[in-house]
Design an enzyme around this catalytic site. Sequence first.
Site, PDB file in Angstrom:
ATOM      1  CG  HIS B 216      -2.168  -0.899   0.896  1.00 48.87           C
ATOM      2  ND1 HIS B 216      -3.326  -0.881   1.623  1.00 48.87           N
ATOM      3  CD2 HIS B 216      -2.367  -1.831  -0.068  1.00 48.87           C
ATOM      4  CE1 HIS B 216      -4.182  -1.748   1.126  1.00 48.87           C
ATOM      5  NE2 HIS B 216      -3.613  -2.347   0.110  1.00 48.87           N
ATOM      6  CD  GLU B 288       0.801 -33.694  -0.048  1.00 50.84           C
ATOM      7  OE1 GLU B 288       0.751 -34.823  -0.563  1.00 50.84           O
ATOM      8  OE2 GLU B 288      -0.205 -33.067   0.293  1.00 50.84           O
TER       9      GLU B 288
END
Lengths: 309, 425
Positions: B216, B288
Amino acid sequence: MKFTTTWKRLRLAAASLMTASLLVGATSLSVAAATKLNAEGLIIPQRQNWSFAGVFGRYDRAQLQRGFKVFHDVCSQCHAASHLTFRELSEPGGPEFTKAQVKALAATYKIKDGPNDQGEMFTRPGKPSDPWPWTFPNDESAKSALGAVPPDMSLLAKARTVEYGFPYFLAEGLPFFEDEEQGPDYIYALIKQGYMDPPKGMKVPSGLYYNAVIQGSNHLIKMPSPLAMMFDSAGKPNDPKFYTDGTPITEDQVARDVSAFLMWAAEPKLEQRKRMGFNVLVFLGVFATLLYLVKRKVWAGVHDAPPSV
Amino acid sequence: MSGPSTYVPKSAFGRWFEQRLPIMGLMHSSFIVFPNPRNLNYFWTFGGILSFMLVAQILTGVTLAMHYVPDARLAFNSVEHIMRDVNYGWLLRYMHANGATMFFLAVYIHMLRGLYYGSYKAPREVLWLLGVIIFLLMMATAFMGYVLPWGQMSFWGATVITNLFSAIPVFGNYVTAWLWGGFSVGDPTLNRFFSLHYLLPFMIAGVVILHIWALHVPGSNNPAGVEPKSSKDTLPFHPYFTIKDGFAVVVFMIFFAWFVFFVPNFFGHADNYNPANPLVTPQEIVPEWYFLPYYAILRSIPYKLPGVLTMFASIAVFAFLPWLDTSRVRSGTYRPVFKVFFWVFVLCGIGLGYIGSQRVSDATILAGRLLLTYYFVFFLVILPLLGLLETPRQVPASISAAVLGAKGAAAAMPRGVGAEPSVKG
């Protein structure tokens, strides 16, 4: 004019797609029809039709009850099923025996319990809340009696799989092709198709059996054919009235029923899951559509001119 | 998080509170009026999707931890207890396990978007570095989480990964024994992994706050890769991006729900439904899917220490990206040659993943080494040289020019005339 050409093209595309899929289908069918050995003398288990497959898949209660009888009379003589409790047999989404049936069944088992207030262990009749009792008190005793510890059956259908390899496994995740039934496919193939005469010249050591579904170590398994305990070599059942619901007993039927039962034992919440899943997808689909329409409304005209903010 | 707030609370209590703690003003300036480039495409919604996934993982994880027992003798059974006896325990566990997959899928898309559009370039280097830290924390969290069910793959995966540290010269064996809390993976290992698996997500959440803060300050990058020059180039966060991100999150949830409800074990490994057994090594130990490319890199190097170092380098290289890419043009849209190398890099990553899932053979080793070479050449040679050698296409003068086309850049155009909406779907 323009419309007709587009239509022709579409039809052509559809026709070629259909031909292509038919070809693919035919090849896979010919593979399926040949439950034959591959180069390494291995049977690759094929996809079977299961009532619990697919988005609307549900267990077949009668099949689960028959499968339970096979499990009870044959499998559980050696195998443990430590995660399975008696009460699950009467819960919704399973074989759905009545509570009274399950209570009576549990009471036929003697369960070691204790200590009582005198500090003594005692045996009592089983209760529905008890886990499935094992024939053997521990692994060592099973090993000394059988030569090996038989795998626990309560999760077996999820602990076994069929590897179809790249890229076929990708399809197993897609809608309409999804496949979470490799476990029962494997178990069915192992007991129905795997046991056969070993290749010529191969000596099978005593206490071991030849099974073409087993990978590695010369396709040897320590479990004798369970079907051979229920049928003679010609395939005639020892007990023609084994099934009490009138279903004729065949080797194929027994293998299917027990595979389905083991899938339920490993995944007892499958029906609840699929029912909720359908509702969730419908809800999210409607919600996403509404959000998209609101988004279009909010963004309307934003890219046409400078925003008025 | 972008300068003083113009927020004026409507109620008297609101004004009283705002003078003492201006948190509503902070939220207002960060998520209501915050100016976002108006040309963001749907690849920019993955930040919101990742925030959603982090919250979903923490909520399901905290609930699972109420029923899970981190004890080597009980862990496997407690997971099965969750699946069978806990109300909706199967749903919590399948959401958490598939959630890890969805988290990584989203983060890989998020990272590749950053790579394609040059989002790491000045003034967003710190934003990118914070992202790399989040990625490392995610990998550690996911690895330790996979150990917790204490199945065969959990146990042997933990053994393989912790053994990597034994490659450290001289102290290697001491380091692994220290990690294990013993002489092999066992109960102490499981306990500390559970503790850390619970801790790290909150560290991720902390770094995510810094990541959003660092975002931001300069604001979002955008597909055109030019900074907003006037208010014509931006739209307020609310309602434009809240509704767009909300829509994207719900579409992502449909994808997520498909796996949770209909193929919940698709990304798992069947062997993990067998309880951990230190005496039986599985035929194949496979991580995985999201770790497969790194596993392939590890296995491509024949020596242990260089293999481990190369694997860590393949992740660490992301941290140097802002300085390795020398191009002054940010967005890949305007870099015709970069585009080609970028997509080859994506294919290379997928290829490494495929190699990582295969049994080791001469062919996979060779393919793994070729892909590994491209992986590093892309970062260390192609990106630095390309910035100097490539002739980029003309970059648009402003974001509104990119959105509205050359004609639309004339701000005086009446509403309804001009280019079609060009938001990529």
